[in-house]
Design a protein around this motif. Structure first.
Motif, mmCIF file in Angstrom:
data_model
loop_
_atom_site.group_PDB
_atom_site.id
_atom_site.type_symbol
_atom_site.label_atom_id
_atom_site.label_comp_id
_atom_site.label_asym_id
_atom_site.label_seq_id
_atom_site.Cartn_x
_atom_site.Cartn_y
_atom_site.Cartn_z
ATOM 1 N N GLU A 16 0.820 -1.209 0.000
ATOM 2 C CA GLU A 16 0.000 0.000 0.000
ATOM 3 C C GLU A 16 0.854 1.260 0.000
ATOM 4 O O GLU A 16 1.799 1.377 0.775
ATOM 5 C CB GLU A 16 -0.919 0.014 1.221
ATOM 6 N N GLY A 17 0.510 2.181 -0.904
ATOM 7 C CA GLY A 17 1.171 3.474 -0.948
ATOM 8 C C GLY A 17 2.332 3.581 -1.924
ATOM 9 O O GLY A 17 2.808 4.684 -2.185
ATOM 10 N N ILE A 18 2.792 2.479 -2.466
ATOM 11 C CA ILE A 18 3.920 2.524 -3.386
ATOM 12 C C ILE A 18 3.425 2.927 -4.779
ATOM 13 O O ILE A 18 2.364 2.496 -5.221
ATOM 14 C CB ILE A 18 4.688 1.183 -3.428
ATOM 15 N N SER A 19 4.206 3.764 -5.448
ATOM 16 C CA SER A 19 3.851 4.142 -6.812
ATOM 17 C C SER A 19 4.331 3.063 -7.779
ATOM 18 O O SER A 19 5.222 2.271 -7.459
ATOM 19 C CB SER A 19 4.486 5.487 -7.179
ATOM 20 N N GLU A 20 3.744 3.053 -8.951
ATOM 21 C CA GLU A 20 4.137 2.077 -9.962
ATOM 22 C C GLU A 20 5.616 2.242 -10.321
ATOM 23 O O GLU A 20 6.350 1.272 -10.432
ATOM 24 C CB GLU A 20 3.268 2.253 -11.209
ATOM 25 N N ARG A 21 6.039 3.486 -10.477
ATOM 26 C CA ARG A 21 7.430 3.773 -10.824
ATOM 27 C C ARG A 21 8.394 3.250 -9.752
ATOM 28 O O ARG A 21 9.418 2.640 -10.053
ATOM 29 C CB ARG A 21 7.608 5.278 -10.999
ATOM 30 N N MET A 22 8.061 3.493 -8.484
ATOM 31 C CA MET A 22 8.924 3.063 -7.384
ATOM 32 C C MET A 22 8.965 1.539 -7.287
ATOM 33 O O MET A 22 10.017 0.952 -7.040
ATOM 34 C CB MET A 22 8.425 3.680 -6.077
ATOM 35 N N LEU A 23 7.826 0.881 -7.508
ATOM 36 C CA LEU A 23 7.792 -0.578 -7.466
ATOM 37 C C LEU A 23 8.663 -1.163 -8.575
ATOM 38 O O LEU A 23 9.439 -2.084 -8.330
ATOM 39 C CB LEU A 23 6.352 -1.091 -7.580
ATOM 40 N N ILE A 24 8.560 -0.615 -9.773
ATOM 41 C CA ILE A 24 9.390 -1.084 -10.889
ATOM 42 C C ILE A 24 10.867 -0.921 -10.551
ATOM 43 O O ILE A 24 11.671 -1.840 -10.739
ATOM 44 C CB ILE A 24 9.036 -0.329 -12.188
ATOM 45 N N LEU A 25 11.237 0.246 -10.044
ATOM 46 C CA LEU A 25 12.632 0.532 -9.704
ATOM 47 C C LEU A 25 13.157 -0.441 -8.658
ATOM 48 O O LEU A 25 14.230 -1.034 -8.820
ATOM 49 C CB LEU A 25 12.744 1.973 -9.195
ATOM 50 N N HIS A 26 12.388 -0.644 -7.596
ATOM 51 C CA HIS A 26 12.847 -1.534 -6.527
ATOM 52 C C HIS A 26 12.878 -2.996 -6.965
ATOM 53 O O HIS A 26 13.784 -3.740 -6.572
ATOM 54 C CB HIS A 26 11.988 -1.362 -5.282
ATOM 55 N N LEU A 27 11.916 -3.414 -7.770
ATOM 56 C CA LEU A 27 11.955 -4.791 -8.264
ATOM 57 C C LEU A 27 13.191 -5.027 -9.123
ATOM 58 O O LEU A 27 13.833 -6.077 -9.020
ATOM 59 C CB LEU A 27 10.684 -5.112 -9.061
ATOM 60 N N ARG A 28 13.554 -4.050 -9.942
ATOM 61 C CA ARG A 28 14.770 -4.180 -10.751
ATOM 62 C C ARG A 28 16.010 -4.288 -9.867
ATOM 63 O O ARG A 28 16.904 -5.101 -10.122
ATOM 64 C CB ARG A 28 14.908 -2.993 -11.697
ATOM 65 N N GLU A 29 16.074 -3.446 -8.834
ATOM 66 C CA GLU A 29 17.227 -3.484 -7.929
ATOM 67 C C GLU A 29 17.291 -4.809 -7.176
ATOM 68 O O GLU A 29 18.376 -5.387 -7.026
ATOM 69 C CB GLU A 29 17.156 -2.318 -6.939
ATOM 70 N N LEU A 30 16.146 -5.302 -6.708
ATOM 71 C CA LEU A 30 16.116 -6.574 -5.998
ATOM 72 C C LEU A 30 16.469 -7.732 -6.921
ATOM 73 O O LEU A 30 17.120 -8.697 -6.499
ATOM 74 C CB LEU A 30 14.744 -6.786 -5.355
ATOM 75 N N GLU A 31 16.075 -7.627 -8.185
ATOM 76 C CA GLU A 31 16.430 -8.660 -9.166
ATOM 77 C C GLU A 31 17.932 -8.621 -9.445
ATOM 78 O O GLU A 31 18.582 -9.669 -9.481
ATOM 79 C CB GLU A 31 15.635 -8.437 -10.451
ATOM 80 N N THR A 32 18.486 -7.430 -9.593
ATOM 81 C CA THR A 32 19.926 -7.284 -9.829
ATOM 82 C C THR A 32 20.731 -7.832 -8.652
ATOM 83 O O THR A 32 21.789 -8.437 -8.835
ATOM 84 C CB THR A 32 20.275 -5.795 -10.067
ATOM 85 N N SER A 33 20.216 -7.648 -7.436
ATOM 86 C CA SER A 33 20.886 -8.147 -6.236
ATOM 87 C C SER A 33 20.753 -9.658 -6.081
ATOM 88 O O SER A 33 21.396 -10.250 -5.217
ATOM 89 C CB SER A 33 20.299 -7.487 -4.984
ATOM 90 N N GLY A 34 19.895 -10.277 -6.869
ATOM 91 C CA GLY A 34 19.704 -11.719 -6.793
ATOM 92 C C GLY A 34 18.707 -12.146 -5.724
ATOM 93 O O GLY A 34 18.616 -13.328 -5.401
ATOM 94 N N LEU A 35 17.941 -11.188 -5.189
ATOM 95 C CA LEU A 35 16.964 -11.506 -4.155
ATOM 96 C C LEU A 35 15.610 -11.892 -4.726
ATOM 97 O O LEU A 35 14.857 -12.640 -4.105
ATOM 98 C CB LEU A 35 16.788 -10.301 -3.221
ATOM 99 N N VAL A 36 15.298 -11.374 -5.913
ATOM 100 C CA VAL A 36 13.994 -11.598 -6.546
ATOM 101 C C VAL A 36 14.208 -12.176 -7.941
ATOM 102 O O VAL A 36 15.141 -11.795 -8.653
ATOM 103 C CB VAL A 36 13.204 -10.266 -6.620
ATOM 104 N N HIS A 37 13.338 -13.116 -8.286
ATOM 105 C CA HIS A 37 13.357 -13.720 -9.625
ATOM 106 C C HIS A 37 12.149 -13.207 -10.404
ATOM 107 O O HIS A 37 11.031 -13.172 -9.872
ATOM 108 C CB HIS A 37 13.292 -15.244 -9.516
ATOM 109 N N ARG A 38 12.391 -12.802 -11.637
ATOM 110 C CA ARG A 38 11.318 -12.334 -12.526
ATOM 111 C C ARG A 38 11.125 -13.386 -13.600
ATOM 112 O O ARG A 38 12.052 -13.707 -14.342
ATOM 113 C CB ARG A 38 11.724 -11.003 -13.156
ATOM 114 N N GLU A 39 9.912 -13.923 -13.673
ATOM 115 C CA GLU A 39 9.620 -14.947 -14.685
ATOM 116 C C GLU A 39 8.564 -14.438 -15.643
ATOM 117 O O GLU A 39 7.473 -14.042 -15.225
ATOM 118 C CB GLU A 39 9.150 -16.234 -14.020
ATOM 119 N N VAL A 40 8.910 -14.459 -16.920
ATOM 120 C CA VAL A 40 7.982 -14.022 -17.965
ATOM 121 C C VAL A 40 7.377 -15.263 -18.603
ATOM 122 O O VAL A 40 8.096 -16.119 -19.116
ATOM 123 C CB VAL A 40 8.709 -13.169 -19.036
#
Length: 109
Positions: free
Chosen positions: A44-68
């Motif tokens: 709650e409260g996160i903007s779309e832009r901020m969520l995209i940015l943080h997901l990219r950073e977490l993916e780069t850090s190896g903490l989150v996996h993005r599956e298409v």
């Protein structure tokens, strides 16, 4: 690319998860894989832009996996990696401390 230097383990952990939103993103992904829209509604409260940015950073850090998933419409799911689960486990005591002291913390002006 310059190699990161840290003064202690806490410095390294805060570097990876610093900011207001990353802990909440990890918390919700700890419940299981989520699509972008589901995650945005959960944090709650996160903007779309901020969520995209943080997901990219977490993916780069190896903490989150993005599956298409190749389908129409496109489906993208985010989930924690094993590495991400180790950080979430480390954060659990901090979250419990917050729960235990939430009323006191709310009363701070």
């Amino acid at each position: 690319m310059k190699k990161r230097t840290y003064t202690c383990g806490l410095d390294a952990a805060i570097d990876v998860m610093g900011g207001k939103w990353k802990g909440l993103i990890l918390f919700w992904l700890g419940e299981g894989p989520l699509r972008f829209g589901e995650l945005r509604r959960s944090v709650e409260g996160i903007s779309e832009r901020m969520l995209i940015l943080h997901l990219r950073e977490l993916e780069t850090s190896g903490l989150v996996h993005r599956e298409v998933h190749q389908q129409v419409p496109p489906k993208v799911e985010y989930s924690l990696t094993d590495f991400g689960h180790t950080l979430l486990t480390a954060l659990a005591p901090l979250g419990q401390w917050g729960e235990d002291h939430m009323e006191r913390l709310r009363s701070i002006p």
